[in-house]
Design an enzyme around this catalytic site. Structure first.
Site, mmCIF file in Angstrom:
data_model
loop_
_atom_site.group_PDB
_atom_site.id
_atom_site.type_symbol
_atom_site.label_atom_id
_atom_site.label_comp_id
_atom_site.label_asym_id
_atom_site.label_seq_id
_atom_site.Cartn_x
_atom_site.Cartn_y
_atom_site.Cartn_z
ATOM 1 N N GLY A 118 0.820 -1.217 0.000
ATOM 2 C CA GLY A 118 0.000 0.000 0.000
ATOM 3 C C GLY A 118 0.850 1.261 0.000
ATOM 4 C CB THR A 140 4.800 -6.168 4.484
ATOM 5 O OG1 THR A 140 3.686 -6.909 5.002
ATOM 6 C CG2 THR A 140 5.200 -6.801 3.171
ATOM 7 C CG ASP A 142 0.676 -8.911 6.071
ATOM 8 O OD1 ASP A 142 0.862 -9.358 7.211
ATOM 9 O OD2 ASP A 142 -0.182 -8.048 5.807
ATOM 10 N NE ARG A 176 -6.499 -26.386 28.899
ATOM 11 C CZ ARG A 176 -6.105 -25.628 29.903
ATOM 12 N NH1 ARG A 176 -4.978 -24.937 29.819
ATOM 13 N NH2 ARG A 176 -6.823 -25.542 31.000
ATOM 14 N N GLY A 184 -1.563 -11.516 8.941
ATOM 15 C CA GLY A 184 -1.473 -11.842 7.519
ATOM 16 C C GLY A 184 -2.727 -11.337 6.849
ATOM 17 C CD GLU A 236 -4.492 -10.197 10.453
ATOM 18 O OE1 GLU A 236 -4.699 -9.729 11.572
ATOM 19 O OE2 GLU A 236 -3.846 -9.594 9.567
ATOM 20 N NE ARG A 277 -7.939 -22.376 28.646
ATOM 21 C CZ ARG A 277 -8.877 -23.255 29.019
ATOM 22 N NH1 ARG A 277 -9.697 -23.767 28.114
ATOM 23 N NH2 ARG A 277 -8.983 -23.624 30.281
ATOM 24 C CG HIS A 283 0.080 -4.971 16.725
ATOM 25 N ND1 HIS A 283 -1.204 -5.300 17.060
ATOM 26 C CD2 HIS A 283 0.006 -4.204 15.616
ATOM 27 C CE1 HIS A 283 -2.030 -4.738 16.202
ATOM 28 N NE2 HIS A 283 -1.327 -4.060 15.317
#
Ligand code: F6P
Length: 360
Positions: A118, A140, A142, A176, A184, A236, A277, A283
């Site tokens: 961007g 980045t 990402d 668990r 990302g 995400e 969990r 960040h």
């Protein structure tokens, strides 16, 4: 003798300071130029008076501290688009002329922008409009800038892998399923790489929409083999087939990805009564100390960017390809978006290991 400017734009990541150091050290010590740091990305060019400071390699700790330090000493923002900028009176408008004017008034011969997809697009538009001699450095977590590996990505993968190393023993101690949500935006490189490095049973990325039934089946089959824990890594921006990704609205009115880790945890515990969990890594993937790989890339990117200016080769972006630093036209890098290659070796490896990618 040249005067060059440098700014960081968009989200921060590890290695930005190391790149600032490299540019400054090479420009001053090798070429005898002056280097001006522009603060807060393009906002530094849109503020009156401009937020600019001369960078000096002799400043105590300049080299050593910067090499190791996360964040960016110049500051950054994702809200500094000069073509649509919130002015002091609160209205939005095109302030690109102001930024261009400031660049020329400062008497800069060239500008190095360290940015992601961007930020570099905006800087490239600005450069074209205002005759700015621009060189880009890709960064980045990402890793979605085309034709390169981006600064900050390796450190983010390392942080996410470290998180999985910490989650595995506690998952095994308590029977668990641990779900780790990593960053990302629209690309699943962090999830895929960290998932492979950290031994995930399920890796979910935005490039492959998932179905809950496949995730459930995978966890059940892990349990059937006698293992008492499982690890799920989810980007995400991963989304269920035929559904939109989950978003959260923030105070600034913007929507950002969030909630998919928790969603998967709840679906799993409801469907097969396993204890789950969720950890949202957030960040910490951006702000940490750069690992060696990012420091080395930052050093190479900085020197190459300065060399390009010395050769007056503008409108270029430095890139990392096959362990070498090269330069490519900025336009080539910005024309497309680097997502996970679904026919690439990492996807093949994941499938070969029996990791579920949520589609089978
Ligand atoms: O683009 C980098 C990134 O860290 C994404 O992975 C994430 O979605 C986004 O930035 C978060 O941005 P912000 O700084 O607005 O929280």
């Amino acid at each position: 003798m040249k005067r060059i400017g440098i700014l960081t734009c968009g989200g921060d990541c590890a290695g930005l300071n190391a790149a600032i150091r490299s540019v400054t050290q090479c420009a001053i010590l090798k070429y005898g130029w002056e280097v001006y740091g522009i603060r807060n990305g393009t906002v530094g060019l849109l503020t009156d008076p401009p937020l600019v400071e001369k960078l000096d390699v002799n400043f105590k700790g300049f080299g050593h501290a910067l090499l190791r330090m996360g964040g960016t000493i110049l500051g950054s923002t994702s809200k500094g688009n000069p073509f649509s900028y919130k002015k002091e009176d609160g209205t939005m408008g095109d302030c690109s002329n102001q930024a261009i004017e400031v660049y020329h008034k400062l008497g800069l011969d060239a500008l190095i922008a360290i940015g992601g997809d961007g930020g570099l697009k905006i800087m490239s538009q600005l450069a074209e409009l205002g005759n700015i001699n621009l060189v880009g450095i890709p960064k980045t977590i990402d890793n979605d800038v085309s034709h390169t590996e981006a600064l900050g990505f390796s450190t983010a993968v390392e942080v996410a892998t470290y998180a999985l190393d910490g989650l595995q023993p506690t998952a095994a101690s308590h029977d668990r399923v641990m779900v780790l949500e990593v960053m990302g935006r629209d690309a699943g490189h962090i999830a895929l790489n960290a998932g492979l490095a950290g031994g995930a049973d399920v890796i979910l990325i935005p490039e492959i929409p998932f179905k809950m039934q496949h995730i459930i089946q995978k966890i059940q089959s892990v349990i059937q083999t006698g293992r008492n824990f499982a690890l799920v890594v989810v980007a995400e921006s991963a989304r269920m087939a035929e559904k939109d990704p989950l978003m959260v609205r923030y105070e600034d009115g913007a929507e950002r990805y969030g909630g998919v880790g928790d969603f998967i945890s709840r679906q799993l515990s409801e469907a097969i009564h396993v204890e789950t969990r969720t950890m949202v890594l957030g960040h910490i993937q951006r702000g940490g100390q750069p690992i060696a790989k990012d420091r080395i890339m930052a050093a190479a990117f900085g020197v190459k960017a300065v060399q390009l200016i010395a050769q007056e080769k503008y409108g270029r972006m430095v890139a990392w390809q096959h362990q070498e630093v090269v330069d490519i036209p900025l336009k080539d890098a910005l024309g497309s978006y680097q997502t996970v290659d679904l026919n690439g070796s990492l996807i093949t490896t994941a499938r070969g290991l029996g990791i579920s990618l949520g589609d089978e």
